[in-house]
Design an enzyme around this catalytic site. Sequence first.
Site, PDB file in Angstrom:
ATOM      1  N   SER A  83      -9.936   8.517  22.947  1.00  0.00           N
ATOM      2  CA  SER A  83      -8.480   8.662  22.826  1.00  0.00           C
ATOM      3  C   SER A  83      -7.770   7.323  22.668  1.00  0.00           C
ATOM      4  O   SER A  83      -7.960   6.412  23.477  1.00  0.00           O
ATOM      5  CB  SER A  83      -7.959   9.368  24.092  1.00  0.00           C
ATOM      6  N   GLY A  84      -6.922   7.228  21.667  1.00  0.00           N
ATOM      7  CA  GLY A  84      -6.132   6.011  21.487  1.00  0.00           C
ATOM      8  C   GLY A  84      -5.216   5.748  22.663  1.00  0.00           C
ATOM      9  O   GLY A  84      -5.112   4.608  23.151  1.00  0.00           O
ATOM     10  N   LEU A  85      -4.552   6.818  23.136  1.00  0.00           N
ATOM     11  CA  LEU A  85      -3.643   6.654  24.271  1.00  0.00           C
ATOM     12  C   LEU A  85      -4.399   6.167  25.506  1.00  0.00           C
ATOM     13  O   LEU A  85      -3.987   5.220  26.180  1.00  0.00           O
ATOM     14  CB  LEU A  85      -2.949   7.992  24.576  1.00  0.00           C
ATOM     15  N   ASP A 115       0.492   2.791  23.618  1.00  0.00           N
ATOM     16  CA  ASP A 115      -0.122   3.494  22.487  1.00  0.00           C
ATOM     17  C   ASP A 115       0.784   3.315  21.270  1.00  0.00           C
ATOM     18  O   ASP A 115       1.451   4.247  20.815  1.00  0.00           O
ATOM     19  CB  ASP A 115      -0.297   4.968  22.848  1.00  0.00           C
ATOM     20  N   ASP A 161     -10.282   8.504  17.842  1.00  0.00           N
ATOM     21  CA  ASP A 161      -8.878   8.540  17.443  1.00  0.00           C
ATOM     22  C   ASP A 161      -8.573   7.234  16.707  1.00  0.00           C
ATOM     23  O   ASP A 161      -8.424   6.180  17.329  1.00  0.00           O
ATOM     24  CB  ASP A 161      -8.030   8.681  18.715  1.00  0.00           C
ATOM     25  N   ASP A 193      -5.918   6.531  14.977  1.00  0.00           N
ATOM     26  CA  ASP A 193      -4.490   6.427  14.668  1.00  0.00           C
ATOM     27  C   ASP A 193      -4.293   6.616  13.161  1.00  0.00           C
ATOM     28  O   ASP A 193      -4.923   7.473  12.572  1.00  0.00           O
ATOM     29  CB  ASP A 193      -3.918   5.103  15.176  1.00  0.00           C
ATOM     30  N   GLU A 230      -4.377   9.980  11.417  1.00  0.00           N
ATOM     31  CA  GLU A 230      -3.101  10.702  11.431  1.00  0.00           C
ATOM     32  C   GLU A 230      -2.168  10.143  10.365  1.00  0.00           C
ATOM     33  O   GLU A 230      -2.228   8.943  10.039  1.00  0.00           O
ATOM     34  CB  GLU A 230      -2.457  10.589  12.815  1.00  0.00           C
ATOM     35  N   LYS A 280       2.148   2.822  14.734  1.00  0.00           N
ATOM     36  CA  LYS A 280       2.489   4.162  15.220  1.00  0.00           C
ATOM     37  C   LYS A 280       3.050   4.075  16.643  1.00  0.00           C
ATOM     38  O   LYS A 280       2.999   3.010  17.278  1.00  0.00           O
ATOM     39  CB  LYS A 280       1.274   5.087  15.161  1.00  0.00           C
ATOM     40  N   ASN A 283       2.968   6.761  20.226  1.00  0.00           N
ATOM     41  CA  ASN A 283       2.395   8.012  20.716  1.00  0.00           C
ATOM     42  C   ASN A 283       3.309   9.198  20.386  1.00  0.00           C
ATOM     43  O   ASN A 283       4.529   9.093  20.471  1.00  0.00           O
ATOM     44  CB  ASN A 283       2.165   7.913  22.235  1.00  0.00           C
ATOM     45  N   SER A 284       2.695  10.299  20.043  1.00  0.00           N
ATOM     46  CA  SER A 284       3.425  11.480  19.559  1.00  0.00           C
ATOM     47  C   SER A 284       4.421  12.039  20.577  1.00  0.00           C
ATOM     48  O   SER A 284       5.329  12.785  20.195  1.00  0.00           O
ATOM     49  CB  SER A 284       2.430  12.586  19.185  1.00  0.00           C
ATOM     50  N   ARG A 336      -5.235  14.374  10.585  1.00  0.00           N
ATOM     51  CA  ARG A 336      -4.284  14.836  11.603  1.00  0.00           C
ATOM     52  C   ARG A 336      -2.870  14.843  11.043  1.00  0.00           C
ATOM     53  O   ARG A 336      -2.402  13.842  10.506  1.00  0.00           O
ATOM     54  CB  ARG A 336      -4.379  13.932  12.820  1.00  0.00           C
ATOM     55  N   HIS A 391      -0.947  18.829  15.335  1.00  0.00           N
ATOM     56  CA  HIS A 391      -0.434  18.400  16.637  1.00  0.00           C
ATOM     57  C   HIS A 391       0.951  18.990  16.868  1.00  0.00           C
ATOM     58  O   HIS A 391       1.734  19.129  15.929  1.00  0.00           O
ATOM     59  CB  HIS A 391      -0.365  16.876  16.677  1.00  0.00           C
TER      60      HIS A 391
HETATM   61  C1  SPV Z   1      -4.641  10.395  21.902  1.00  0.00           C
HETATM   62  O1  SPV Z   1      -5.374  10.880  22.766  1.00  0.00           O
HETATM   63  O2  SPV Z   1      -4.422   9.186  21.791  1.00  0.00           O
HETATM   64  C2  SPV Z   1      -3.963  11.268  20.966  1.00  0.00           C
HETATM   65  C3  SPV Z   1      -3.536  12.574  21.385  1.00  0.00           C
HETATM   66  O3  SPV Z   1      -3.690  10.834  19.870  1.00  0.00           O
HETATM   67  S1  SPV Z   1      -1.887  12.460  21.893  1.00  0.00           S
HETATM   68  O4  SPV Z   1      -1.749  11.421  22.866  1.00  0.00           O
HETATM   69  O5  SPV Z   1      -1.617  13.767  22.409  1.00  0.00           O
HETATM   70  O6  SPV Z   1      -1.069  12.167  20.714  1.00  0.00           O
HETATM   71 MG    MG Z   2      -3.751   8.842  19.732  1.00  0.00          MG
END
Ligand code: SPV
Ligand code: MG
Length: 301
Positions: free
Chosen positions: A38-40, A50, A77, A79, A106, A112, A114-115, A149, A180
């Site tokens: 996971s990027g986050l 993130d 991930d 990104d 994505e 970027k 975080n979403s 994504r 997402h």
């Molecule tokens: C991550 O785990 O970094 C993701 C998922 O991209 S989210 O944080 O839900 O965007």
């Molecule tokens: Mg991410």
Amino acid sequence: MLRAEVCSSSQLSFLMEAHDGLSAAIAERAGFKGLWASGLSIACSLGYRDANEASWSQLADVVERIVDSSRLPVLVDGDGGFGNFNNARLLARKLHQRGAAGVALEDSCFPKINSFVGDRHPLAEVNEFSGRLRAVKDALAEDFVLVARIEALIGGKGMDQAIMRAHAYADAGADAILIHSRRNAADEIVAFARAWQNKLPLVIVPTKYYRTPASVYREARVSTVIWANHSMRAAMAAMGQVCRRIMTEENTASIEPGIATLDEVFELLRYDELARAEARYLPGQRCGAFHSDGGIDFVGG
Ligand code: SPV
Ligand code: MG
């Protein structure tokens, strides 16, 4: 292996988040069959936001530790690929070299965010992002999984835009589509799945709509669910609690029953293998802490 996990719609699969070697080993021990780097969570464990603050090479270094720490396939991930098509294919090649089984890209713009942070989520232009996907596909062997994504629902661009992008990314060579959503219910995801009709396997991330039972995803013929950040958040809560208790009590007696024992640490990281290797490769000079039967002495353990 990841292809079977992510790209099969016949059975719902689960990927568990990992952000370092320890979280990877714990997820494998718990029975997961694949990991999400996971990027986050990786950013968080490095003390970054993130927001592409960690570099692609820092990500690749962490991915190597995750890959080395379990036998599970790892979907990374990636990104947006850290730039244009050229950065994306470089990233994918490097992740492949470090042993990753696939990457998710994505359609966001660099840098970027975080979403789930704020409302400004500009989308990449469809053709430009499709070029990133094609470049990754052309750069890597067939068995490296590419997940496209879609952030259209995150960016408030609506379902038609999301579906249009899914078709474009499928045409560009994606192996699976990750849709997402930041809503608290799975309605958007289910509507997308219905409209998409399984043209490619579907991957989802139920971070916000966590109350939805897995049966809903099975019924919608979702291929893969990613539990994207839960080990990181569990660790954060547990570390905070332990730090506050030790700070207050100036003693660790009350927290000991609730934390991993050192024996558990040694067992998970296979110190027994080191003991056997010492017996084999360093006969007569072994560290006193290890026994040839694999047992380990730990003073006060
Ligand atoms: C991550 O785990 O970094 C993701 C998922 O991209 S989210 O944080 O839900 O965007
Ligand atoms: Mg991410």
